[in-house]
Design a protein around this motif. Structure first.
Motif, PDB file in Angstrom:
ATOM      1  N   LYS A 139       0.842  -1.193   0.000  1.00 46.59           N
ATOM      2  CA  LYS A 139       0.000   0.000   0.000  1.00 46.59           C
ATOM      3  C   LYS A 139       0.880   1.246   0.000  1.00 46.59           C
ATOM      4  CE  LYS A 139      -3.952  -2.232   0.466  1.00 46.59           C
ATOM      5  NZ  LYS A 139      -5.001  -2.202  -0.575  1.00 46.59           N
ATOM      6  N   CYS A 140       0.532   2.210  -0.803  1.00 45.48           N
ATOM      7  CA  CYS A 140       1.299   3.447  -0.862  1.00 45.48           C
ATOM      8  C   CYS A 140       1.305   4.112   0.516  1.00 45.48           C
ATOM      9  CB  CYS A 140       0.708   4.395  -1.905  1.00 45.48           C
ATOM     10  SG  CYS A 140       1.557   5.993  -1.997  1.00 45.48           S
ATOM     11  N   ALA A 141       2.476   4.475   0.972  1.00 45.45           N
ATOM     12  CA  ALA A 141       2.601   5.088   2.292  1.00 45.45           C
ATOM     13  C   ALA A 141       1.926   6.449   2.364  1.00 45.45           C
ATOM     14  CB  ALA A 141       4.082   5.229   2.652  1.00 45.45           C
ATOM     15  N   PHE A 149       7.487  -0.983  -5.354  1.00 41.01           N
ATOM     16  CA  PHE A 149       8.604  -0.933  -4.415  1.00 41.01           C
ATOM     17  C   PHE A 149       9.598   0.118  -4.892  1.00 41.01           C
ATOM     18  CE2 PHE A 149      12.853  -2.565  -3.068  1.00 41.01           C
ATOM     19  CZ  PHE A 149      12.687  -2.333  -1.724  1.00 41.01           C
ATOM     20  N   HIS A 150       9.819   1.119  -4.046  1.00 37.36           N
ATOM     21  CA  HIS A 150      10.760   2.188  -4.369  1.00 37.36           C
ATOM     22  C   HIS A 150      12.082   1.945  -3.668  1.00 37.36           C
ATOM     23  CE1 HIS A 150      12.585   6.146  -4.759  1.00 37.36           C
ATOM     24  NE2 HIS A 150      12.656   6.225  -3.446  1.00 37.36           N
ATOM     25  N   HIS A 151      13.165   1.826  -4.467  1.00 38.63           N
ATOM     26  CA  HIS A 151      14.507   1.709  -3.897  1.00 38.63           C
ATOM     27  C   HIS A 151      14.980   3.100  -3.486  1.00 38.63           C
ATOM     28  CE1 HIS A 151      14.309  -1.998  -6.310  1.00 38.63           C
ATOM     29  NE2 HIS A 151      15.244  -2.467  -5.525  1.00 38.63           N
ATOM     30  N   CYS A 152      15.356   3.253  -2.238  1.00 36.34           N
ATOM     31  CA  CYS A 152      15.843   4.549  -1.772  1.00 36.34           C
ATOM     32  C   CYS A 152      17.221   4.847  -2.357  1.00 36.34           C
ATOM     33  CB  CYS A 152      15.911   4.575  -0.248  1.00 36.34           C
ATOM     34  SG  CYS A 152      14.284   4.530   0.545  1.00 36.34           S
ATOM     35  N   GLU A 153      17.558   6.125  -2.373  1.00 40.50           N
ATOM     36  CA  GLU A 153      18.846   6.542  -2.916  1.00 40.50           C
ATOM     37  C   GLU A 153      19.980   5.846  -2.182  1.00 40.50           C
ATOM     38  OE1 GLU A 153      19.219  10.759  -2.939  1.00 40.50           O
ATOM     39  OE2 GLU A 153      17.449  11.068  -4.198  1.00 40.50           O
ATOM     40  N   GLY A 154      20.959   5.427  -2.958  1.00 40.91           N
ATOM     41  CA  GLY A 154      22.082   4.706  -2.381  1.00 40.91           C
ATOM     42  C   GLY A 154      21.888   3.204  -2.430  1.00 40.91           C
ATOM     43  N   MET A 172      17.221  -0.202   1.850  1.00 35.77           N
ATOM     44  CA  MET A 172      16.141   0.673   2.297  1.00 35.77           C
ATOM     45  C   MET A 172      15.147   0.895   1.168  1.00 35.77           C
ATOM     46  SD  MET A 172      17.267   1.129   5.338  1.00 35.77           S
ATOM     47  CE  MET A 172      16.327   2.480   6.051  1.00 35.77           C
ATOM     48  N   GLY A 173      13.853   0.828   1.487  1.00 37.27           N
ATOM     49  CA  GLY A 173      12.839   1.016   0.459  1.00 37.27           C
ATOM     50  C   GLY A 173      11.556   1.588   1.025  1.00 37.27           C
ATOM     51  N   MET A 174      10.666   1.997   0.123  1.00 31.83           N
ATOM     52  CA  MET A 174       9.352   2.514   0.500  1.00 31.83           C
ATOM     53  C   MET A 174       8.304   1.949  -0.440  1.00 31.83           C
ATOM     54  SD  MET A 174       9.567   6.563   1.508  1.00 31.83           S
ATOM     55  CE  MET A 174      10.790   7.084   0.310  1.00 31.83           C
ATOM     56  N   HIS A 197       6.944  13.522   5.359  1.00 30.72           N
ATOM     57  CA  HIS A 197       7.408  12.992   6.658  1.00 30.72           C
ATOM     58  C   HIS A 197       7.510  11.464   6.636  1.00 30.72           C
ATOM     59  CE1 HIS A 197       6.800  17.065   8.097  1.00 30.72           C
ATOM     60  NE2 HIS A 197       5.546  17.012   7.704  1.00 30.72           N
ATOM     61  N   VAL A 198       8.122  10.944   5.585  1.00 32.59           N
ATOM     62  CA  VAL A 198       8.347   9.506   5.449  1.00 32.59           C
ATOM     63  C   VAL A 198       9.837   9.253   5.237  1.00 32.59           C
ATOM     64  CG1 VAL A 198       6.050   9.003   4.547  1.00 32.59           C
ATOM     65  CG2 VAL A 198       7.895   9.596   2.960  1.00 32.59           C
ATOM     66  N   TYR A 199      10.222   8.001   5.293  1.00 31.97           N
ATOM     67  CA  TYR A 199      11.624   7.642   5.084  1.00 31.97           C
ATOM     68  C   TYR A 199      11.700   6.154   4.736  1.00 31.97           C
ATOM     69  CZ  TYR A 199      10.649   6.615  10.009  1.00 31.97           C
ATOM     70  OH  TYR A 199      10.069   6.193  11.177  1.00 31.97           O
ATOM     71  N   GLY A 200      12.863   5.724   4.315  1.00 32.35           N
ATOM     72  CA  GLY A 200      13.040   4.338   3.909  1.00 32.35           C
ATOM     73  C   GLY A 200      12.999   3.370   5.076  1.00 32.35           C
ATOM     74  N   THR A 201      12.572   2.154   4.783  1.00 31.72           N
ATOM     75  CA  THR A 201      12.503   1.072   5.772  1.00 31.72           C
ATOM     76  C   THR A 201      13.434  -0.050   5.340  1.00 31.72           C
ATOM     77  OG1 THR A 201      10.199   1.572   6.346  1.00 31.72           O
ATOM     78  CG2 THR A 201      10.982  -0.658   6.818  1.00 31.72           C
TER      79      THR A 201
END
Length: 215
Positions: A139-141, A149-154, A172-174, A197-201
């Protein structure tokens, strides 16, 4: 067996507990060598937490057709059974119980596609757990729609690399829908995270299995 205990000491490495009940038989019979610790800070549920809980209950009522008292009592019963805790009241329970109960209601709405008046990201009382749940249930955050699935930078594969072949455990992803995924790439991840106000998990073994990601 579920029991409570008082914290006697902690030196940064070892935690010493004094059980409130008699546990010798359980320890001897079952050779217990691990325990689950649930830290309760002692503070009472806040007005904001109570407001969130009742708003989620109202959303579930409108979706299910049940009365508010029925939904509240049934959801609290399920929550208590799943977590092995005693019955509680939303009028004076501790803040930790309130937070975890709200988390339970948020995940229920997520799993059952319950239409909610307010976005779940605004209803959650534990953003870290919420972001994990979004990945778990795809589910979209931000908006709750079906997510990619979004791969976070790095942690993004290089140009021409097959993402299915890249190990995902520990990265890390979102969970983001196509619209918000595109926005994240367009405005930049740092700006996107500050805006919502979100961040990678960190991707766990459980998430790898659920999302069918290579470990």
């Amino acid at each position: 067996m579920i029991t409570t205990a008082k914290i006697v000491g902690y030196d940064g490495d070892c935690l010493t507990l004094r059980p409130d009940g008699y546990i010798d038989n359980e320890l001897l019979k079952k050779s217990v060598d691990k325990v689950e610790i649930r830290l309760v800070d002692g503070r009472t549920i806040t007005a904001e937490q109570r407001k969130k809980a009742y708003a989620l209950i109202k959303d579930i009522c409108q979706w299910s057709g049940h009365l508010p008292e029925e939904v509240k009592e049934y959801s609290k019963l399920n929550y208590c059974m799943e977590h092995g805790i005693d019955w509680f009241s939303l009028s004076d329970c501790d803040k930790t119980t309130a937070r975890e109960y709200i988390t339970y209601l948020v995940e229920f709405c997520m799993m059952n596609d319950v239409p909610c008046k307010d976005r779940l990201i605004d209803q959650t009382d534990d953003i870290s757990v919420y972001l994990y749940q979004c990945l778990k249930h795809r589910k979209c955050a931000i908006c709750g729609k079906k997510a990619d699935f979004h791969h976070c930078e790095g942690f993004r594969p290089g140009m021409g690399v097959d993402r299915d072949e890249v190990p995902s455990l520990g990265i890390m992803g979102m969970a983001l829908c196509r619209e918000h995924h595109g926005e994240c790439h367009f405005i930049g991840e740092e700006t996107f995270e500050k805006k919502y106000h979100v961040y990678g998990t960190k991707i766990t073994e459980e998430l790898c299995d659920i999302l069918k990601l290579r470990r």
